[in-house]
Design a protein around this motif. Structure first.
Motif, PDB file in Angstrom:
ATOM      1  N   GLU A   1       0.827  -1.206   0.000  1.00  0.00           N
ATOM      2  CA  GLU A   1       0.000   0.000   0.000  1.00  0.00           C
ATOM      3  C   GLU A   1       0.861   1.255   0.000  1.00  0.00           C
ATOM      4  N   LEU A   2       1.980   1.209   0.713  1.00  0.00           N
ATOM      5  CA  LEU A   2       2.884   2.360   0.739  1.00  0.00           C
ATOM      6  C   LEU A   2       3.363   2.709  -0.665  1.00  0.00           C
ATOM      7  N   PHE A   3       3.820   1.701  -1.395  1.00  0.00           N
ATOM      8  CA  PHE A   3       4.328   1.959  -2.741  1.00  0.00           C
ATOM      9  C   PHE A   3       3.203   2.290  -3.717  1.00  0.00           C
ATOM     10  N   GLY A   4       2.033   1.694  -3.513  1.00  0.00           N
ATOM     11  CA  GLY A   4       0.892   2.049  -4.338  1.00  0.00           C
ATOM     12  C   GLY A   4       0.496   3.506  -4.155  1.00  0.00           C
ATOM     13  N   ASN A   5       0.558   3.978  -2.922  1.00  0.00           N
ATOM     14  CA  ASN A   5       0.251   5.383  -2.648  1.00  0.00           C
ATOM     15  C   ASN A   5       1.294   6.317  -3.258  1.00  0.00           C
ATOM     16  N   LEU A   6       2.543   5.879  -3.283  1.00  0.00           N
ATOM     17  CA  LEU A   6       3.587   6.689  -3.926  1.00  0.00           C
ATOM     18  C   LEU A   6       3.297   6.840  -5.423  1.00  0.00           C
ATOM     19  N   HIS A   7       2.654   5.842  -5.998  1.00  0.00           N
ATOM     20  CA  HIS A   7       2.261   5.913  -7.403  1.00  0.00           C
ATOM     21  C   HIS A   7       0.927   6.652  -7.590  1.00  0.00           C
ATOM     22  N   LYS A   8       0.356   7.135  -6.476  1.00  0.00           N
ATOM     23  CA  LYS A   8      -0.901   7.904  -6.498  1.00  0.00           C
ATOM     24  C   LYS A   8      -2.063   7.087  -7.058  1.00  0.00           C
ATOM     25  N   MET A   9      -2.077   5.789  -6.723  1.00  0.00           N
ATOM     26  CA  MET A   9      -3.192   4.936  -7.117  1.00  0.00           C
ATOM     27  C   MET A   9      -4.412   5.264  -6.266  1.00  0.00           C
ATOM     28  N   SER A  10      -5.590   5.102  -6.836  1.00  0.00           N
ATOM     29  CA  SER A  10      -6.803   5.309  -6.051  1.00  0.00           C
ATOM     30  C   SER A  10      -6.925   4.194  -5.019  1.00  0.00           C
ATOM     31  N   LYS A  11      -7.637   4.472  -3.934  1.00  0.00           N
ATOM     32  CA  LYS A  11      -7.790   3.494  -2.870  1.00  0.00           C
ATOM     33  C   LYS A  11      -8.430   2.210  -3.388  1.00  0.00           C
ATOM     34  N   LYS A  12      -9.422   2.350  -4.249  1.00  0.00           N
ATOM     35  CA  LYS A  12     -10.127   1.190  -4.808  1.00  0.00           C
ATOM     36  C   LYS A  12      -9.212   0.363  -5.700  1.00  0.00           C
TER      37      LYS A  12
ATOM     38  N   LEU B   1      -5.964   0.324  -5.778  1.00  0.00           N
ATOM     39  CA  LEU B   1      -4.859  -0.234  -4.998  1.00  0.00           C
ATOM     40  C   LEU B   1      -5.299  -1.495  -4.263  1.00  0.00           C
ATOM     41  N   LYS B   2      -6.459  -1.453  -3.626  1.00  0.00           N
ATOM     42  CA  LYS B   2      -6.926  -2.636  -2.895  1.00  0.00           C
ATOM     43  C   LYS B   2      -7.177  -3.805  -3.839  1.00  0.00           C
ATOM     44  N   GLU B   3      -7.835  -3.539  -4.967  1.00  0.00           N
ATOM     45  CA  GLU B   3      -8.145  -4.611  -5.910  1.00  0.00           C
ATOM     46  C   GLU B   3      -6.875  -5.244  -6.466  1.00  0.00           C
ATOM     47  N   ARG B   4      -5.920  -4.409  -6.836  1.00  0.00           N
ATOM     48  CA  ARG B   4      -4.689  -4.953  -7.427  1.00  0.00           C
ATOM     49  C   ARG B   4      -3.840  -5.650  -6.360  1.00  0.00           C
ATOM     50  N   ALA B   5      -3.777  -5.065  -5.170  1.00  0.00           N
ATOM     51  CA  ALA B   5      -3.023  -5.704  -4.091  1.00  0.00           C
ATOM     52  C   ALA B   5      -3.611  -7.075  -3.764  1.00  0.00           C
ATOM     53  N   ASP B   6      -4.922  -7.165  -3.656  1.00  0.00           N
ATOM     54  CA  ASP B   6      -5.570  -8.450  -3.361  1.00  0.00           C
ATOM     55  C   ASP B   6      -5.235  -9.478  -4.431  1.00  0.00           C
TER      56      ASP B   6
END
Length: 249
Positions: free
Chosen positions: A101-112, A114-119
Motif C-alpha cells: 500500500e505504501l508503494f501504491g500510494n507513492l504511485h498515487k493509485m486510487s484506494k479502490k 490499490l486494494k483490488e490490485r493488491a488483493d
C-alpha cells in the motif's frame, strides 16, 4: 510511434575514467517482449539497468524507454516502469500489505484500484496468509515475492526484474515463472536478469548476453542454440564467455 519499448544507442558508462562498465552498447527491446539479459558478475548488466531506470547517468550515448529519452524525460519514464531490484526494497517493520500500500500510494493509485490490485497480486504470489504479518518474519523467498508485487503494483508497461527468484523454493519459483509469463499476455515488456539460465530459456522471447560491457550474443534461445551448436543456453554461455554464469570474473 516506435515498436520498441527500449532503445539503446552507443551507450558508454565509465567510472572514474578507469573502468568501462558499458562499452558502446546498442540494443532494442520490442514492446510486449520478454527479454533475458544475461552476463557474468561484473559484465555490465546492472549498470545498464540502472541507466535505463534513471539511477545512473550515461557517460555517452542515448537511452530511450517507452519512447522517452531517460536523461531528458525521467519523470515520464518513471510513470511507465516498475523495478524489482536484486536487493529487496521492503520495510521489515511493516506488514506485507502495508508495504504494498505504501508503494501504491507513492504511485498515487486510487484506494479502490490499490486494494483490488493488491488483493489480486497477493493471491497470485501465495502471500494471503502472510500479508498481514510484519515482513521481518518473512523467509527470503517470501521477501522476493513481496518485492515483485511492489514492483508491479502500478501495472507498469515496462518491468525490470533483477534476479526475481533468488531465494525462492522450487514451487515459488514456478509460480513466479507463471506470473512473469502472464505479463506477456497483457502486452507488458519485461527485462529479466537472472543467474538461472533455465529461467531465461523458459521465459524469454529473446536473450542478450553481455560480457565486459559489450553485447556478444543476441537472439531467441533456439537461434542461439543453433548458432553455437549447443544443447541449451548454459552451453551457449559457456562457449562464448569461457565460463559458467555463476563464476563471475
Amino acid at each position: 510511434m516506435t515498436d520498441n519499448a527500449i532503445s539503446i544507442k552507443n551507450l558508454v558508462k565509465n567510472f572514474d575514467d578507469e573502468v568501462t562498465a558499458v562499452d558502446n552498447l546498442n540494443l532494442e527491446v520490442k514492446k510486449g517482449e520478454t527479454f533475458g539479459f544475461l552476463g557474468p558478475n561484473g559484465a555490465g548488466k546492472t549498470t545498464t539497468i540502472n541507466i535505463l531506470c534513471g539511477l545512473l547517468k550515461p557517460t555517452s550515448g542515448t537511452v530511450c524507454v517507452g519512447g522517452y529519452d531517460v536523461t531528458k524525460n525521467l519523470k515520464k519514464v518513471k510513470e511507465l516502469i516498475g523495478v524489482c531490484p536484486q536487493e529487496a526494497a521492503v520495510f521489515k517493520y511493516l506488514s506485507g500489505r502495508e508495504n504494498i500500500e505504501l508503494f501504491g500510494n507513492l504511485h498515487k493509485m486510487s484506494k479502490k484500484d490499490l486494494k483490488e490490485r493488491a488483493d489480486m497480486l497477493i493471491e497470485k504470489m501465495n502471500l494471503t496468509k502472510a500479508s498481514n504479518r510484519k515482513a521481518k518474519g518473512y523467509s527470503g523467498g517470501m521477501i522476493r515475492s513481496l518485492n515483485l508485487i511492489i514492483a508491479l503494483i502500478n501495472s507498469p508497461d515496462i518491468a525490470f526484474l533483477d534476479e526475481p527468484t533468488v531465494g525462492q523454493d522450487a514451487r515459488a519459483r514456478r509460480e513466479t515463472w507463471k506470473f512473469i509469463g502472464d505479463l506477456k499476455t497483457q502486452n507488458k515488456t519485461t527485462i529479466l536478469t537472472t543467474h538461472y539460465i533455465e529461467e531465461a530459456e523458459a521465459l524469454s522471447d529473446r536473450v542478450g548476453i553481455i560480457d565486459f560491457g559489450k553485447l556478444i550474443a543476441l537472439g531467441t534461445p533456439k537461434e542461439l542454440r543453433e548458432k553455437y551448436n549447443a544443447k541449451n543456453l548454459e552451453d551457449v554461455f559457456l562457449k562464448i564467455t569461457g565460463r559458467r554464469i555463476l563464476e563471475g570474473i
